[in-house]
Enzyme design. Sequence first.
Site, PDB file in Angstrom:
ATOM      1  N   SER A   1       0.811  -1.225   0.000  1.00  0.00           N
ATOM      2  CA  SER A   1       0.000   0.000   0.000  1.00  0.00           C
ATOM      3  C   SER A   1       0.843   1.275   0.000  1.00  0.00           C
ATOM      4  CB  SER A   1      -0.932   0.013   1.215  1.00  0.00           C
ATOM      5  OG  SER A   1      -0.180   0.102   2.414  1.00  0.00           O
ATOM      6  N   ARG A   2       2.107   1.153   0.342  1.00  0.00           N
ATOM      7  CA  ARG A   2       2.949   2.358   0.419  1.00  0.00           C
ATOM      8  C   ARG A   2       4.422   1.977   0.222  1.00  0.00           C
ATOM      9  NH1 ARG A   2       1.245   4.966   5.120  1.00  0.00           N
ATOM     10  NH2 ARG A   2      -0.475   3.527   5.384  1.00  0.00           N
TER      11      ARG A   2
ATOM     12  N   SER B   1      17.841  -6.796   3.277  1.00  0.00           N
ATOM     13  CA  SER B   1      18.391  -5.445   3.445  1.00  0.00           C
ATOM     14  C   SER B   1      19.911  -5.535   3.494  1.00  0.00           C
ATOM     15  CB  SER B   1      17.877  -4.837   4.759  1.00  0.00           C
ATOM     16  OG  SER B   1      18.631  -3.691   5.107  1.00  0.00           O
TER      17      SER B   1
ATOM     18  N   TYR C   1      16.072  -5.259  13.420  1.00  0.00           N
ATOM     19  CA  TYR C   1      15.732  -5.199  11.991  1.00  0.00           C
ATOM     20  C   TYR C   1      16.730  -6.039  11.192  1.00  0.00           C
ATOM     21  CZ  TYR C   1      14.712  -3.115   7.423  1.00  0.00           C
ATOM     22  OH  TYR C   1      14.378  -2.918   6.115  1.00  0.00           O
TER      23      TYR C   1
ATOM     24  N   LYS D   1      16.068  -9.437   8.906  1.00  0.00           N
ATOM     25  CA  LYS D   1      16.398  -9.430   7.477  1.00  0.00           C
ATOM     26  C   LYS D   1      17.446 -10.491   7.141  1.00  0.00           C
ATOM     27  CE  LYS D   1      13.584  -6.256   6.046  1.00  0.00           C
ATOM     28  NZ  LYS D   1      12.518  -6.604   5.078  1.00  0.00           N
TER      29      LYS D   1
END
Lengths: 119, 253
Positions: free
Chosen positions: B21-22, B148, B161, B165
């Site tokens: 959505s973004r 990432s 994070y 990843k």
Amino acid sequence: MENLNETILAVVLDVVQEKSPEIEAVRPDQMLVEDLGLRSLDLARIIAKLEMKLDVDPFAELVAVTSIRTSGDLSAAYAKCFSTDEEPAPEAANRPRPPRAGLASQRELRQKARGEQSQ
Amino acid sequence: MKTKKESMTAERQVAIVSGGSRGLGRAIVADLLRRDMIVATFSRSKTPFIEQRLAADPQAESFHWASIDGADPQALAGFARDVLRRYGRIDALVNNMAVTGDGLLTMIRDADIHAQVSINLESAIFLTRACLKGMLPQGSGSIVNISSVNALRGHAGVSIYSATKAALIGLTKSLAVEVGPAGIRINCVAPGYFDSDMTSGFTDDQRARIARRTPLRRLGTVEDIANLIWFLLSPEAEFITAQVIAVDGGFVG
């Protein structure tokens, strides 16, 4: 129930014939691994195909996938999804149990892992 | 007899993109639609982009959206089943959905740790499993996990994070071996710094410093990343699996 069994046997045969086109039919009592030459990924494909056809997955909660050794075991597992009876079907409960193919394939994986580690 | 490549291009391919959505997810959705794929995505609520796409395609012939909680495994499985019922197949999955949480490990709230592990890793696992149930019977499929550069090089303040990843790389490599014999490919894309919501708060000095440390002397764009994702999903990459490809202008070397 007959339709369920036929559906399951047809899907099993479908996957078996991809590897062994010469096999023309499968029986409920044949061992998926030892007799039909299937591997765990083949069983995963059979279960995925059956979920698309039957819209149920008995292995999400009801049945341990490691208990599946034959097409008959698959039929008994899916029958549980369509049954209101919580007891196992007598024929499934009383049938003599052959060696567990599910455990055998897990053993294969462990042996393979050990082999790779020792290299 | 048709070759695998011919059969894969014979009908419109169906892709699921998580978090479409973004941000990067939005760019991936737009790119795949532009390339004539049928695209399904989900988010908690509609964004202007989603509203625009839904208005442009009221019959959901090319675009399907649902409001679900991306941290709910049952909802993810239900979404994948719904896509299978609607379009009859799932050819591609892009595990893009992620949340960030900056801060030194000792100062991060428990809830933020759980949220990152849940959304960035567990949801990718559950959605992948659900989509594989469509791909396995087909005997084909391509999955791209968005990792990432933080999984490849350490940076202070993004340990959780980075851990999630990096876990996606482990998932990619093992699952590629697991389902490769069934004709399903899985790869990782590891974006570096690129223009997005996540970098919109950077100062000009910060952006200049990143550009100086990047051999190609600029930040990336969402198009840079979407192009690689399309390539990995396409039949052109039919012999590529279990790979991690950084899109970072050479940042991690």
